[in-house]
Each structure stands twice: as structure tokens, then as C-alpha cells.
Design an enzyme around this catalytic site. Structure first.
Site, PDB file in Angstrom:
ATOM      1  N   GLU A 233      52.971 -78.474 -37.981  1.00 47.92           N
ATOM      2  CA  GLU A 233      51.572 -78.076 -38.145  1.00 47.92           C
ATOM      3  C   GLU A 233      50.678 -79.294 -37.922  1.00 47.92           C
ATOM      4  O   GLU A 233      49.516 -79.305 -38.310  1.00 47.92           O
ATOM      5  CB  GLU A 233      51.336 -77.461 -39.522  1.00 47.92           C
ATOM      6  CG  GLU A 233      51.649 -78.345 -40.701  1.00 47.92           C
ATOM      7  CD  GLU A 233      51.452 -77.629 -42.028  1.00 47.92           C
ATOM      8  OE1 GLU A 233      50.391 -77.849 -42.639  1.00 47.92           O
ATOM      9  OE2 GLU A 233      52.339 -76.877 -42.450  1.00 47.92           O
TER      10      GLU A 233
ATOM     11  N   CYS B 142      54.728 -74.489 -43.305  1.00 48.60           N
ATOM     12  CA  CYS B 142      55.975 -75.159 -43.688  1.00 48.60           C
ATOM     13  C   CYS B 142      57.227 -74.352 -43.357  1.00 48.60           C
ATOM     14  O   CYS B 142      58.343 -74.838 -43.562  1.00 48.60           O
ATOM     15  CB  CYS B 142      55.952 -75.497 -45.175  1.00 48.60           C
ATOM     16  SG  CYS B 142      54.568 -76.555 -45.654  1.00 48.60           S
TER      17      CYS B 142
ATOM     18  N   HIS C  43      62.364 -75.371 -50.103  1.00 51.27           N
ATOM     19  CA  HIS C  43      61.181 -76.033 -49.549  1.00 51.27           C
ATOM     20  C   HIS C  43      60.502 -76.757 -50.710  1.00 51.27           C
ATOM     21  O   HIS C  43      60.218 -76.157 -51.748  1.00 51.27           O
ATOM     22  CB  HIS C  43      60.227 -75.020 -48.924  1.00 51.27           C
ATOM     23  CG  HIS C  43      58.868 -75.581 -48.660  1.00 51.27           C
ATOM     24  ND1 HIS C  43      58.673 -76.664 -47.825  1.00 51.27           N
ATOM     25  CD2 HIS C  43      57.644 -75.257 -49.159  1.00 51.27           C
ATOM     26  CE1 HIS C  43      57.383 -76.960 -47.801  1.00 51.27           C
ATOM     27  NE2 HIS C  43      56.737 -76.124 -48.603  1.00 51.27           N
TER      28      HIS C  43
END
Length: 420
Positions: A82, A114, A250
Site C-alpha cells: 500500500e 494489510c 497480522h
């Protein structure tokens, strides 16, 4: 049936880092609240580092370990980010060039906050499983930078950003995917994915982000539950507590992962509070070690946790790792794979912990110089030459191996230089 998964994986956690407790004290943050983040260090991108240099520096040790014949079988290169540097030209074009890859190769970039690293990884795995090109390999590189500059005319930081700043990192993870998954063999078809539109966090302008941190946490927790429930439908008998010897999440910051694990253990596994902390230390904590030293590297964050799990865990026998990926906006996925003792031995040859130990520690004065935008390359820069001596001493810390840095931008074209 052919196997697929990770043949090799390497992390580049930056050239420089900052002690985040020093940052918290300097910003006069509530240290009790700050400690709940479970952060120690954050990688800081230098003016002459960008997602290309991070990605190449992560992938080079993997590529260097291949024979020419093996290298030429890389037929797919996916960059996941990103932190793009151009609306049309992907990071993969530069990375392909500086890694010297075969020109008979698909190269492109994917974006979904993400989640991007998992998106690229799953595309690569399914390319291998499809057997449309037997023996081919894919290189997936997730590379992201949190580089939020103070806006002109305003030096004050919002309270929300003050607490997000310590966890905002920079780095890349490179993953070689193929038919000989020594490091992490994927469980084919064992995937639960879940997504919907939500305005939790986004990047509407290049050098900053916007959003609602509370909404983001709620969305993360919702997806953590829903992806596993979908995984359970596809893998009858799967149990959150017993099926996975390790869990990799994550990781925006360690405290968020600890909260998600606690919620899942109570809500899905129905475990009493007394057993949750022990389970966290056993199955989750190994995956936080590298994340606590690099910070949130967005699309690469799950793979940073996976690398940490494999390096830091105990793999005396083959063990299954459950992986949860989340990207704001949102898309998420829970999937799993197996790592063997030989896989751990192979993974440890990349010496990720040693790399993190050898980084240059920035003082607060040096960090502020960078943070306030001195010499930083903004999105859309047409021409610039970078000063490698902006902070004296940093380049000396990179002499262990050749490392790629951004030297200049000439009419939008980025030019890089190897330095050793």
C-alpha cells in the site's frame, strides 16, 4: 497431488531503528498505556530507502542461494504493497531488474491494505497447484513503509497518532513459492476468507492515513472470528485450540494480537481465562518477537510473524501453524500449513535475528530530523538526488552485505545503487 508452499523466506527489517520506549517518553505518552502495545523497536525508513530497496534487500539472499537454472524458473513476481511509488508502474518492475530475473516472467502488484501479502501468496500458491507450468516458482514480495510526515504549518500530533506512531514500521518479507515447500507446506483448500466494505483505515493521500482506530479493532476481531468459522466449514473437525500448534497473526502491534487471541479463546474455543495466558505464551508469543522489533509493516506483517514463529518456535516434529491475515477496508483470511524440523533449520540459515541486531540505532534528534520530512522523498517527486551522508555513520553499519539504496530520481525514473 503436487505440494505447494514456501521454499524460502527472508525479512529485511530496515537499516535503522528507534527504541520505542524512548519515543514514548519523548512524546510524553502515558507509559502504562504504551506498554500495552507490546512494542520494543520500530524500523525507520531513511530518505534513500523505499519499498523497492526494502523488497530487493529482502529477496536478494534468497535469489543468491539459487542456481541459475532455479532462478530462471521464477515465472511469477508479485509485489504486495500500500506504499506504491507510481499509479501505473508497479514496484515489481524495478525489483525484477535489480534481482536480475528471467524476462519470461509475469510481474505485477496487488493492493488491499494489510491483506496484500496474503493475496499475492495465495495467487502464487494456486499458480503452483494449477501445474500449468510444472516446476515453475513464484516470488512474492510484500513491502511497506509507514512514513507519515508532519503537515506544513502544524507540528502538533493528534493523540490517536501519538499512540500509533510507536508501532508504525517499515520493512519487507520475500517469499519463494514452489513445489518443494521445505519451510511451510500449505494445506490446500484449507482457507476461510471474509470481506466487506468498512471505512476503518485507508490512505486517501500518499503520505498519511485516515480512519477510526476503534472501528478498525472491531473489524479485525470480527474478521478473526468469521474467517476461522469459514475455515472450520471447509476443514471438518478443526479446533482453534488443538488443531494448530502455533498461531501467526497480522500484527499491527502485539497488544492487538493478544486481545484477538484472548477473544478467540473465550468465544470460539470456550477456554477459561486461567488457561489463556499460557496458551498465548506457547502458541502466539514466538510469532511476535520480530514484529516487536520492526513494527507494523502492513502487507508484510503476517509473514514477519510467520518467519518469527518458525525461527523462534520448537519444531522437534512437524507442526501446523494457523495464519490470520487482515487488511482494512476490508478483506481477511485464515489458512494453515505445516513446518518440519528441517524447515526450521532451513529458515534459520537466513539469520533474520542477526540482521535486526546489526541495524543502526537512531537517536531522538536523528529521528525527528527524518520525521519532520528533512530530505524525504514525497510521492510524485520528479527530480532529486539523495544524500547518503545525511546522518553520518549509518552507511558504515550496512557493510556486512551489498545493499540497494535509492540514489536519485531523474524525470520520475528511479535509479538505485548497490553499496557494500
Amino acid at each position: 497431488m503436487v505440494s505447494a508452499g514456501i521454499e524460502a523466506m527472508n525479512v529485511f527489517g530496515g537499516t535503522a531503528y528507534l527504541d520505542v520506549m524512548e519515543l514514548a517518553k519523548y512524546r510524553h505518552l502515558d507509559t502504562a498505556r504504551f506498554e500495552n502495545l507490546l512494542m520494543k523497536e520500530k524500523a525507520v525508513a531513511l530518505p534513500y530507502e523505499d519499498p523497492v530497496t526494502f523488497g530487493v534487500n529482502a529477496a536478494k539472499p534468497i535469489i543468491d542461494a539459487l542456481s541459475e537454472a532455479e532462478k530462471d524458473r521464477i515465472e511469477l513476481l508479485i509485489t504486495c504493497s500500500e506504499s506504491g511509488i507510481d499509479f501505473g508502474k508497479s514496484l515489481s518492475t524495478y525489483i525484477h531488474e535489480y534481482l536480475g530475473l528471467n524476462r519470461n516472467c509475469r510481474l505485477f502488484e496487488v493492493k488491499q491494505a494489510c491483506y496484500s501479502g496474503t493475496a499475492g501468496f495465495q495467487m502464487a500458491v494456486n499458480f503452483i497447484l494449477s501445474q500449468t507450468s510444472p516446476g515453475a516458482k513464484a516470488l512474492v514480495i510484500a513491502s511497506d513503509i509507514s512514513r507519515f510526515l508532519i503537515a506544513e504549518g502544524g507540528d502538533a500530533l493528534s493523540e490517536d497518532w501519538s499512540y500509533a506512531e510507536p508501532s508504525a514500521g517499515a520493512g519487507a518479507v520475500a517469499v519463494l513459492v514452489g513445489e518443494n515447500p521445505e519451510v511451510f507446506q500449505i494445506d490446500p483448500g484449507a482457507n476461510g476468507y471474509y470481506g466487506y466494505e468498512v471505512m476503518d483505515t485507508c490512505r486517501p493521500i500518499p503520505d498519511s492515513e485516515a480512519g477510526d482506530s476503534d472501528l478498525s479493532l472491531m473489524s479485525y476481531l470480527d474478521c478473526c472470528e468469521q474467517t476461522f468459522l469459514e475455515y472450520q466449514k471447509r476443514v471438518p473437525g478443526a479446533n482453534y485450540q488443538d488443531t494448530f500448534q502455533y498461531l501467526a497473526y497480522h500484527t499491527p502491534f502485539g497488544g492487538m494480537v493478544k486481545g484477538a487471541h484472548r477473544t478467540m479463546m473465550r468465544k470460539v474455543a470456550k477456554v477459561k481465562t486461567s488457561g489463556i495466558e499460557t496458551d498465548f505464551l506457547t502458541r502466539v508469543k514466538p510469532g511476535l518477537n520480530y514484529c516487536q522489533r520492526v513494527g507494523n509493516i502492513m502487507g508484510a506483517a503476517l509473514f514477519l510473524a510467520l518467519a518469527s514463529t518458525i525461527d523462534q518456535g520448537r519444531f522437534d516434529t512437524p507442526k501446523r501453524i494457523g495464519c490470520f491475515s487482515y487488511g482494512s477496508g476490508c478483506c481477511s483470511e485464515f489458512y494453515s500449513g505445516i513446518t518440519t524440523p528441517q524447515g526450521q533449520e532451513r529458515q534459520r540459515t537466513f539469520g533474520i535475528e542477526k540482521h535486526l541486531d546489526r541495524r543502526y540505532q537512531l537517536s531522538m534528534e536523528e529521528y525527528e530530523l527524518l520525521f519532520k520530512g528533512s530530505g524525504m522523498v514525497r510521492f510524485g517527486t520528479r527530480n532529486v538526488k539523495l544524500d547518503f551522508e545525511m546522518i553520518p555513520g549509518i552507511m558504515q553499519s550496512t557493510q556486512e552485505k551489498p545493499r540497494l539504496f535509492l540514489e536519485e530520481i531523474s524525470e520520475f525514473h528511479r535509479k538505485y545503487r548497490w553499496i557494500s
